[in-house]
Design a protein around this motif. Structure first.
Motif, PDB file in Angstrom:
ATOM      1  N   LEU A 174      10.155   3.009  -4.233  1.00  0.00           N
ATOM      2  CA  LEU A 174       9.433   2.489  -3.073  1.00  0.00           C
ATOM      3  C   LEU A 174       9.049   1.018  -3.273  1.00  0.00           C
ATOM      4  O   LEU A 174       9.019   0.242  -2.312  1.00  0.00           O
ATOM      5  CB  LEU A 174       8.171   3.321  -2.804  1.00  0.00           C
ATOM      6  CG  LEU A 174       8.401   4.719  -2.226  1.00  0.00           C
ATOM      7  CD1 LEU A 174       7.076   5.454  -2.068  1.00  0.00           C
ATOM      8  CD2 LEU A 174       9.124   4.630  -0.873  1.00  0.00           C
ATOM      9  N   ILE A 175       8.765   0.642  -4.512  1.00  0.00           N
ATOM     10  CA  ILE A 175       8.434  -0.756  -4.815  1.00  0.00           C
ATOM     11  C   ILE A 175       9.645  -1.642  -4.537  1.00  0.00           C
ATOM     12  O   ILE A 175       9.523  -2.722  -3.961  1.00  0.00           O
ATOM     13  CB  ILE A 175       7.982  -0.909  -6.283  1.00  0.00           C
ATOM     14  CG1 ILE A 175       6.605  -0.278  -6.478  1.00  0.00           C
ATOM     15  CG2 ILE A 175       7.939  -2.383  -6.693  1.00  0.00           C
ATOM     16  CD1 ILE A 175       6.132  -0.237  -7.914  1.00  0.00           C
ATOM     17  N   LEU A 176      10.833  -1.169  -4.953  1.00  0.00           N
ATOM     18  CA  LEU A 176      12.063  -1.936  -4.728  1.00  0.00           C
ATOM     19  C   LEU A 176      12.373  -2.052  -3.237  1.00  0.00           C
ATOM     20  O   LEU A 176      12.758  -3.117  -2.749  1.00  0.00           O
ATOM     21  CB  LEU A 176      13.234  -1.262  -5.462  1.00  0.00           C
ATOM     22  CG  LEU A 176      13.175  -1.302  -6.988  1.00  0.00           C
ATOM     23  CD1 LEU A 176      14.325  -0.497  -7.588  1.00  0.00           C
ATOM     24  CD2 LEU A 176      13.219  -2.743  -7.499  1.00  0.00           C
ATOM     25  N   ILE A 177      12.188  -0.936  -2.515  1.00  0.00           N
ATOM     26  CA  ILE A 177      12.406  -0.949  -1.063  1.00  0.00           C
ATOM     27  C   ILE A 177      11.406  -1.887  -0.388  1.00  0.00           C
ATOM     28  O   ILE A 177      11.755  -2.657   0.514  1.00  0.00           O
ATOM     29  CB  ILE A 177      12.279   0.479  -0.488  1.00  0.00           C
ATOM     30  CG1 ILE A 177      13.429   1.359  -0.997  1.00  0.00           C
ATOM     31  CG2 ILE A 177      12.279   0.445   1.036  1.00  0.00           C
ATOM     32  CD1 ILE A 177      13.280   2.826  -0.651  1.00  0.00           C
ATOM     33  N   SER A 178      10.167  -1.839  -0.860  1.00  0.00           N
ATOM     34  CA  SER A 178       9.112  -2.694  -0.317  1.00  0.00           C
ATOM     35  C   SER A 178       9.437  -4.165  -0.552  1.00  0.00           C
ATOM     36  O   SER A 178       9.270  -5.002   0.350  1.00  0.00           O
ATOM     37  CB  SER A 178       7.774  -2.352  -0.972  1.00  0.00           C
ATOM     38  OG  SER A 178       6.777  -3.270  -0.574  1.00  0.00           O
ATOM     39  N   PHE A 179       9.924  -4.476  -1.749  1.00  0.00           N
ATOM     40  CA  PHE A 179      10.287  -5.861  -2.090  1.00  0.00           C
ATOM     41  C   PHE A 179      11.420  -6.356  -1.195  1.00  0.00           C
ATOM     42  O   PHE A 179      11.357  -7.475  -0.670  1.00  0.00           O
ATOM     43  CB  PHE A 179      10.717  -5.936  -3.556  1.00  0.00           C
ATOM     44  CG  PHE A 179      11.332  -7.258  -3.933  1.00  0.00           C
ATOM     45  CD1 PHE A 179      10.537  -8.383  -4.114  1.00  0.00           C
ATOM     46  CD2 PHE A 179      12.709  -7.378  -4.100  1.00  0.00           C
ATOM     47  CE1 PHE A 179      11.107  -9.615  -4.452  1.00  0.00           C
ATOM     48  CE2 PHE A 179      13.288  -8.594  -4.431  1.00  0.00           C
ATOM     49  CZ  PHE A 179      12.475  -9.716  -4.613  1.00  0.00           C
TER      50      PHE A 179
ATOM     51  N   ILE B 191       0.837  -1.208   0.000  1.00  0.00           N
ATOM     52  CA  ILE B 191       0.000   0.000   0.000  1.00  0.00           C
ATOM     53  C   ILE B 191       0.874   1.262   0.000  1.00  0.00           C
ATOM     54  O   ILE B 191       0.614   2.219  -0.728  1.00  0.00           O
ATOM     55  CB  ILE B 191      -0.927  -0.002   1.239  1.00  0.00           C
ATOM     56  CG1 ILE B 191      -1.945  -1.138   1.116  1.00  0.00           C
ATOM     57  CG2 ILE B 191      -1.637   1.348   1.372  1.00  0.00           C
ATOM     58  CD1 ILE B 191      -2.769  -1.351   2.361  1.00  0.00           C
ATOM     59  N   ILE B 192       1.917   1.238   0.825  1.00  0.00           N
ATOM     60  CA  ILE B 192       2.808   2.399   0.945  1.00  0.00           C
ATOM     61  C   ILE B 192       3.573   2.665  -0.352  1.00  0.00           C
ATOM     62  O   ILE B 192       3.746   3.809  -0.774  1.00  0.00           O
ATOM     63  CB  ILE B 192       3.805   2.197   2.103  1.00  0.00           C
ATOM     64  CG1 ILE B 192       3.062   2.208   3.445  1.00  0.00           C
ATOM     65  CG2 ILE B 192       4.881   3.288   2.098  1.00  0.00           C
ATOM     66  CD1 ILE B 192       3.923   1.799   4.616  1.00  0.00           C
ATOM     67  N   SER B 193       4.023   1.573  -0.993  1.00  0.00           N
ATOM     68  CA  SER B 193       4.877   1.729  -2.187  1.00  0.00           C
ATOM     69  C   SER B 193       4.134   2.337  -3.366  1.00  0.00           C
ATOM     70  O   SER B 193       4.705   3.094  -4.156  1.00  0.00           O
ATOM     71  CB  SER B 193       5.461   0.374  -2.589  1.00  0.00           C
ATOM     72  OG  SER B 193       4.435  -0.548  -2.916  1.00  0.00           O
ATOM     73  N   GLY B 194       2.834   2.027  -3.486  1.00  0.00           N
ATOM     74  CA  GLY B 194       2.054   2.583  -4.591  1.00  0.00           C
ATOM     75  C   GLY B 194       2.648   2.221  -5.941  1.00  0.00           C
ATOM     76  O   GLY B 194       2.973   1.074  -6.206  1.00  0.00           O
ATOM     77  N   LYS B 195       2.839   3.228  -6.793  1.00  0.00           N
ATOM     78  CA  LYS B 195       3.400   2.998  -8.129  1.00  0.00           C
ATOM     79  C   LYS B 195       4.804   3.577  -8.262  1.00  0.00           C
ATOM     80  O   LYS B 195       5.357   3.648  -9.362  1.00  0.00           O
ATOM     81  CB  LYS B 195       2.485   3.626  -9.190  1.00  0.00           C
ATOM     82  CG  LYS B 195       1.107   2.966  -9.265  1.00  0.00           C
ATOM     83  CD  LYS B 195       0.263   3.594 -10.352  1.00  0.00           C
ATOM     84  CE  LYS B 195      -1.110   2.933 -10.429  1.00  0.00           C
ATOM     85  NZ  LYS B 195      -1.957   3.543 -11.507  1.00  0.00           N
TER      86      LYS B 195
END
Length: 215
Positions: free
Chosen positions: A50-55, A42-46
């Motif tokens: 942030l997606i890479l950090i989330s992963f 939810i935080i990473s969005g698009k």
């Protein structure tokens, strides 16, 4: 030869009188993985960074909790073991090893599936014990965990497959009543799998010692 009935009976015997802790412990671990995973998504969005950090964060938590859940299950499966909620977070002590094992096994299995589906399945069985090995002995290196898992699983891959398959019916039954049944099925399955590890570990070391004594 692995006796599935004996492994399951042993798991039920060790869980007797300690079901509350087992249900609560595995539920907590599952909840942490789910909340962290969904929260980070939810935080990473698009946003790509942030997606890479989330992963990466999700991977770290998954790897660490995998070691912790194995330690928790091993303390149930070991005669005289004393399981505790703290076991679930023991993977943080070896966070780099846990992450290294997770990534290496993932890469190996993915390559196996790219080549053909069957090699991928075989490799997943071959390295199925790595987290148990690391949880059992934190001093072992990443490569040691991979080597020992491959060595231990020689001759036991089909047993592992059949044992895993034997829980399919229980998992389906656990899902039907709003997933509530899984609260008991998951501890039962995990402690049985930990018992499987201890069984093949003992067999492996017995053979190794006999081989060394011959020289």
């Amino acid at each position: 030869m692995i006796n599935r009935s004996e492994l399951k009976s042993h798991a039920k015997d060790e869980l007797r009188g300690k079901w509350g802790l087992a249900v609560g412990g595995f539920f907590l671990a599952t909840l942490i993985l789910e909340v962290v995973g969904q929260g980070l998504n939810i935080i990473s969005g698009k946003s790509l960074p942030l997606i890479l950090i989330s992963f990466l964060a999700t991977t770290i938590i998954t790897a660490v909790m995998s070691v912790g859940m194995c330690r928790f299950a091993l303390n149930y499966a070991t005669n005289g073991g004393t399981p505790a909620i703290e076991d679930l977070f023991s993977g943080f002590k070896v966070i780099l090893k846990a992450l290294g094992v997770y990534f290496l096994v993932l890469i190996i299995i993915v390559i196996g599936f790219i080549l053909l589906i069957v090699p991928g399945i075989i490799l997943s069985f071959m390295f199925s014990q790595v987290f148990y090995i690391l949880a059992d002995d934190n001093s072992k290196s990443i490569i040691d965990c991979l080597k020992e898992s491959a060595a231990m699983m020689k001759g036991y891959k089909f047993n592992y497959f059949v044992l895993s398959l034997s829980f399919l019916g229980w998992l389906i039954l656990g899902i039907i009543p709003l997933f509530i049944g899984l609260l008991w099925v998951i501890p039962y399955m995990n402690v049985t799998m930990a018992s499987f590890y201890l069984n093949i570990k003992n067999n492996y070391y017995a053979v190794t010692e006999n081989t060394n004594s011959e020289f």
